[in-house]
Motif scaffolding. Sequence first.
Motif, mmCIF file in Angstrom:
data_model
loop_
_atom_site.group_PDB
_atom_site.id
_atom_site.type_symbol
_atom_site.label_atom_id
_atom_site.label_comp_id
_atom_site.label_asym_id
_atom_site.label_seq_id
_atom_site.Cartn_x
_atom_site.Cartn_y
_atom_site.Cartn_z
ATOM 1 N N UNK A 30 86.888 15.314 8.402
ATOM 2 C CA UNK A 30 87.713 14.890 7.780
ATOM 3 C C UNK A 30 88.632 13.559 8.826
ATOM 4 N N UNK A 31 87.919 14.944 10.179
ATOM 5 C CA UNK A 31 88.589 14.889 11.659
ATOM 6 C C UNK A 31 87.941 13.463 12.110
ATOM 7 N N UNK A 32 87.058 13.658 11.504
ATOM 8 C CA UNK A 32 85.279 12.669 11.942
ATOM 9 C C UNK A 32 85.873 11.268 10.826
ATOM 10 N N UNK A 33 86.442 11.385 10.378
ATOM 11 C CA UNK A 33 86.868 10.285 9.091
ATOM 12 C C UNK A 33 87.906 9.790 9.593
ATOM 13 N N UNK A 34 88.946 10.070 10.226
ATOM 14 C CA UNK A 34 89.885 9.561 11.131
ATOM 15 C C UNK A 34 89.892 9.121 12.144
ATOM 16 N N UNK A 35 88.660 9.474 13.102
ATOM 17 C CA UNK A 35 87.732 9.085 14.145
ATOM 18 C C UNK A 35 88.804 9.778 15.207
ATOM 19 N N UNK A 36 88.260 10.710 15.026
ATOM 20 C CA UNK A 36 88.708 12.280 15.697
ATOM 21 C C UNK A 36 88.581 12.513 17.225
ATOM 22 N N UNK A 56 94.029 26.242 8.511
ATOM 23 C CA UNK A 56 92.905 26.101 8.085
ATOM 24 C C UNK A 56 92.049 25.114 7.133
ATOM 25 N N UNK A 57 91.336 24.562 6.431
ATOM 26 C CA UNK A 57 90.686 23.204 5.748
ATOM 27 C C UNK A 57 91.724 23.013 5.039
ATOM 28 N N UNK A 58 92.134 23.785 4.244
ATOM 29 C CA UNK A 58 93.123 23.645 2.881
ATOM 30 C C UNK A 58 94.696 22.795 3.745
ATOM 31 N N UNK A 59 94.942 23.111 5.275
ATOM 32 C CA UNK A 59 96.015 22.836 5.883
ATOM 33 C C UNK A 59 95.919 21.613 6.853
ATOM 34 N N UNK A 60 94.962 21.670 7.149
ATOM 35 C CA UNK A 60 94.239 20.226 7.629
ATOM 36 C C UNK A 60 94.883 18.929 6.123
#
Length: 104
Positions: A34-40, A81-85
């Motif tokens: 998810x972080x990679x997909x938004x360019x974080x 965690x992941x669900x929060x992100x």
Amino acid sequence: MSAAKDKAQKIINENAVAVFSKSYCPYCNASKQLLNSVGAKYFTIELDKVDDGAAIQSALQEISGQRTVPNIYIGQQHIGGNSDLQAKSGELKTLLKEVGALEA
């Protein structure tokens, strides 16, 4: 304060986005995707790949009350965690922009 707690706190303090992860964890991988997909731009430490990983994981419980991975911080704030992100995916780009963690 323990060396592991110092190390964990230093990682949180010095990185706009910090992900405490384990390389084999599917939830960790989903968070990183998810972080990679938004360019974080983010710092990851794989707790199963460092000698003091177990101690850092215990220290994280002291810091945030969360022992599980992924254990995610954005702008020194504990996200969870992941669900929060994943639940924040709609506002993620805004959050990341605020802390200067979006790739140009």
